[in-house]
Each structure stands twice: as C-alpha cells, then as structure tokens.
Design a protein around this motif. Structure first.
Motif, PDB file in Angstrom:
ATOM      1  N   THR A  80       0.839  -1.203   0.000  1.00  0.00           N
ATOM      2  CA  THR A  80       0.000   0.000   0.000  1.00  0.00           C
ATOM      3  C   THR A  80       0.872   1.250   0.000  1.00  0.00           C
ATOM      4  O   THR A  80       0.602   2.211  -0.720  1.00  0.00           O
ATOM      5  CB  THR A  80      -0.929   0.015   1.233  1.00  0.00           C
TER       6      THR A  80
ATOM      7  N   THR B 289      -3.702   2.428   8.669  1.00  0.00           N
ATOM      8  CA  THR B 289      -4.989   1.789   8.421  1.00  0.00           C
ATOM      9  C   THR B 289      -5.947   2.030   9.588  1.00  0.00           C
ATOM     10  O   THR B 289      -7.113   1.663   9.524  1.00  0.00           O
ATOM     11  CB  THR B 289      -4.831   0.263   8.258  1.00  0.00           C
TER      12      THR B 289
ATOM     13  N   ASN C 132      -6.659   4.921   5.629  1.00  0.00           N
ATOM     14  CA  ASN C 132      -7.568   4.284   4.679  1.00  0.00           C
ATOM     15  C   ASN C 132      -8.708   3.541   5.382  1.00  0.00           C
ATOM     16  O   ASN C 132      -9.454   2.784   4.766  1.00  0.00           O
ATOM     17  CB  ASN C 132      -6.816   3.334   3.730  1.00  0.00           C
TER      18      ASN C 132
ATOM     19  N   ARG D  72     -11.600   4.493   6.459  1.00  0.00           N
ATOM     20  CA  ARG D  72     -12.947   4.848   6.037  1.00  0.00           C
ATOM     21  C   ARG D  72     -13.147   4.773   4.522  1.00  0.00           C
ATOM     22  O   ARG D  72     -14.176   5.236   4.012  1.00  0.00           O
ATOM     23  CB  ARG D  72     -13.296   6.261   6.534  1.00  0.00           C
TER      24      ARG D  72
ATOM     25  N   SER E  40     -13.442   2.912   0.644  1.00  0.00           N
ATOM     26  CA  SER E  40     -14.108   1.759   0.040  1.00  0.00           C
ATOM     27  C   SER E  40     -13.128   0.625  -0.191  1.00  0.00           C
ATOM     28  O   SER E  40     -11.942   0.855  -0.429  1.00  0.00           O
ATOM     29  CB  SER E  40     -14.746   2.170  -1.296  1.00  0.00           C
ATOM     30  N   LYS E  41     -13.604  -0.592  -0.162  1.00  0.00           N
ATOM     31  CA  LYS E  41     -12.749  -1.771  -0.346  1.00  0.00           C
ATOM     32  C   LYS E  41     -12.325  -1.946  -1.807  1.00  0.00           C
ATOM     33  O   LYS E  41     -11.194  -2.326  -2.106  1.00  0.00           O
ATOM     34  CB  LYS E  41     -13.471  -3.039   0.125  1.00  0.00           C
ATOM     35  N   GLU E  42     -13.254  -1.685  -2.747  1.00  0.00           N
ATOM     36  CA  GLU E  42     -13.005  -2.038  -4.150  1.00  0.00           C
ATOM     37  C   GLU E  42     -11.877  -1.249  -4.815  1.00  0.00           C
ATOM     38  O   GLU E  42     -11.162  -1.768  -5.657  1.00  0.00           O
ATOM     39  CB  GLU E  42     -14.294  -1.904  -4.977  1.00  0.00           C
ATOM     40  N   ASN E  43     -11.703   0.005  -4.485  1.00  0.00           N
ATOM     41  CA  ASN E  43     -10.612   0.787  -5.087  1.00  0.00           C
ATOM     42  C   ASN E  43      -9.888   1.589  -4.012  1.00  0.00           C
ATOM     43  O   ASN E  43      -9.620   2.783  -4.160  1.00  0.00           O
ATOM     44  CB  ASN E  43     -11.137   1.695  -6.199  1.00  0.00           C
ATOM     45  N   GLN E  44      -9.576   0.932  -2.932  1.00  0.00           N
ATOM     46  CA  GLN E  44      -9.009   1.588  -1.754  1.00  0.00           C
ATOM     47  C   GLN E  44      -7.670   2.256  -2.027  1.00  0.00           C
ATOM     48  O   GLN E  44      -7.412   3.360  -1.548  1.00  0.00           O
ATOM     49  CB  GLN E  44      -8.870   0.580  -0.616  1.00  0.00           C
ATOM     50  N   ASP E  45      -6.800   1.608  -2.809  1.00  0.00           N
ATOM     51  CA  ASP E  45      -5.472   2.177  -3.070  1.00  0.00           C
ATOM     52  C   ASP E  45      -5.568   3.508  -3.808  1.00  0.00           C
ATOM     53  O   ASP E  45      -4.847   4.457  -3.494  1.00  0.00           O
ATOM     54  CB  ASP E  45      -4.621   1.196  -3.878  1.00  0.00           C
TER      55      ASP E  45
ATOM     56  N   GLN F 119      -8.179   5.576  -3.819  1.00  0.00           N
ATOM     57  CA  GLN F 119      -8.752   6.551  -2.906  1.00  0.00           C
ATOM     58  C   GLN F 119      -7.713   7.018  -1.872  1.00  0.00           C
ATOM     59  O   GLN F 119      -7.661   8.195  -1.526  1.00  0.00           O
ATOM     60  CB  GLN F 119      -9.961   5.947  -2.183  1.00  0.00           C
TER      61      GLN F 119
END
Length: 207
Positions: free
Chosen positions: A49, A108, A138, A140, A142-147, A149
């Motif tokens: 990350t 995190t 990170n 808060r 979203s899981k799908e495009n966390q990096d 964001q």
C-alpha cells in the motif's frame, strides 16, 4: 566610430551577463524552495500500500523518500473510542521533521480530530496549512478501489501542507470531503490548484 561600436559591444555584454546572473538567482531560489516529501508508514500498514501511494506522489513530485515503519506514540491513542488522534500524530511528526522536509504519516487505523463542537470526529486525513506534517488513513475508504482513494487522500493532505485551502471544484483533489468520502468523483487537481503547486516545484504534464 570604432569607439561607438566598442561601447555598443560593452553594453550588449553587460546586458547578457546581467540576464545570466538573474537566471542564476531565480534557479537558486527555486532549488532552495524545493522540499523533500517523507512518507512515514506506521507498522499497521501493508508495504504494498505504501509503495502505491509513493508511486502516485512521485508522478507529480519526484523528490520523495519512504521511511522505515514505526509504532504510534502512546499519547496518540484515544482509548474511549479506540481511535488515534490525528492532531497528536501530526504534532509528533512535526517535531521529528526538519526544515526543507514535509512528512505524511500513513495508517490503516481509525483517526479523529476535534471539529467544531464535536470533540472526536472521525476523519480520513488531516494536515497543517501550511506546515510540515500531515496524516492519512484508509480506514474509512471503500474496499473495491481503496489504493486509488488512499492516494487521493494523501495528495489532498500534502496539498494542505503546501498552503492550499479546500477547493470549490468538485472534481479537484482539494475539495472538502464534508464528512463523506467523495474521492471517486475526484479526478485531478484543478487548474488553479495545479498552478499554485507548480510554483512550489510540483510537476504536471499539463494544466
């Protein structure tokens, strides 16, 4: 006639040297203003990350260094809510950072800060404006495009350290989250924010 020509040559030579000196002073001033961005991971965050955030920042500011991961200082933990205080984290990072450097902590963990009358408001990031320290979480996102964001949160907080306020443009990285997560709507720094950062030695392919 020869004397006049010689005088003209002296004037031209003087002007050329004067311009050269001015360019040299401007270049030296720019070099002095250039800072190094330090990425300070806390031990809870994955190395991959950190690598992705580092790559994203380097696309717009190449002078970046990743530090070894560290533990949270004990005084940053807020036991009542099982969170870490972003303002305390920044104060710690700021003390450890010398002139010519800006540092961003990555975690995190859930982080918070006082917001108006709310003593402990959960946030995604916080940064001094202007200043030498900021922090991004990170928790808060979203899981799908966390990096993706997470990079946007990091670059937003770094923008604050450079002196940028929140931006009214909804597509800009510097927009105010207003307690939500609007990062999927953000695409880039707006032209005004880019111009501001270019004057701080940031590099963009276009504005």
């Amino acid at each position: 006639m020869k004397n006049i020509r010689f005088l003209y040559l002296l004037i031209i030579l003087f002007l050329m040297l004067s311009c050269s000196e001015k360019k040299s002073v401007v270049k030296e001033k720019e070099e002095k203003q250039a800072i190094t961005i330090l990425i300070q991971p806390f031990k809870d965050i994955k190395e991959e990350t950190v690598v992705k955030v580092n790559e994203g920042i380097k696309n717009v500011y190449p002078n970046v260094k990743v530090l070894d991961a560290i533990d949270f200082p004990a005084n940053t933990y807020y036991k009542e809510r099982n969170r870490y205080r972003a303002d305390s984290i920044i104060k710690f990072l700021n003390k450890e950072t010398k002139d010519g450097f800006v540092i961003i902590g990555l975690t995190t963990k859930d982080i918070s800060a006082t917001r108006g009358k709310i003593k402990d408001f959960g946030i995604m990031g916080l940064g001094y404006r202007p200043g030498r320290a900021c922090v991004a979480s990170n928790f808060r996102l979203s899981k799908e495009n966390q990096d993706e964001q997470f990079y946007k949160i990091a670059i937003h907080e770094l923008g604050h350290t450079q002196g940028l306020p929140h931006c009214p443009e909804k597509m800009c990285f510097m927009r105010d989250a207003e307690g939500k997560n609007p990062t999927n709507e953000e695409t880039d720094f707006c032209k005004k924010c880019k111009t501001f950062l270019i004057n701080k030695n940031w590099k963009f392919s276009s504005i």
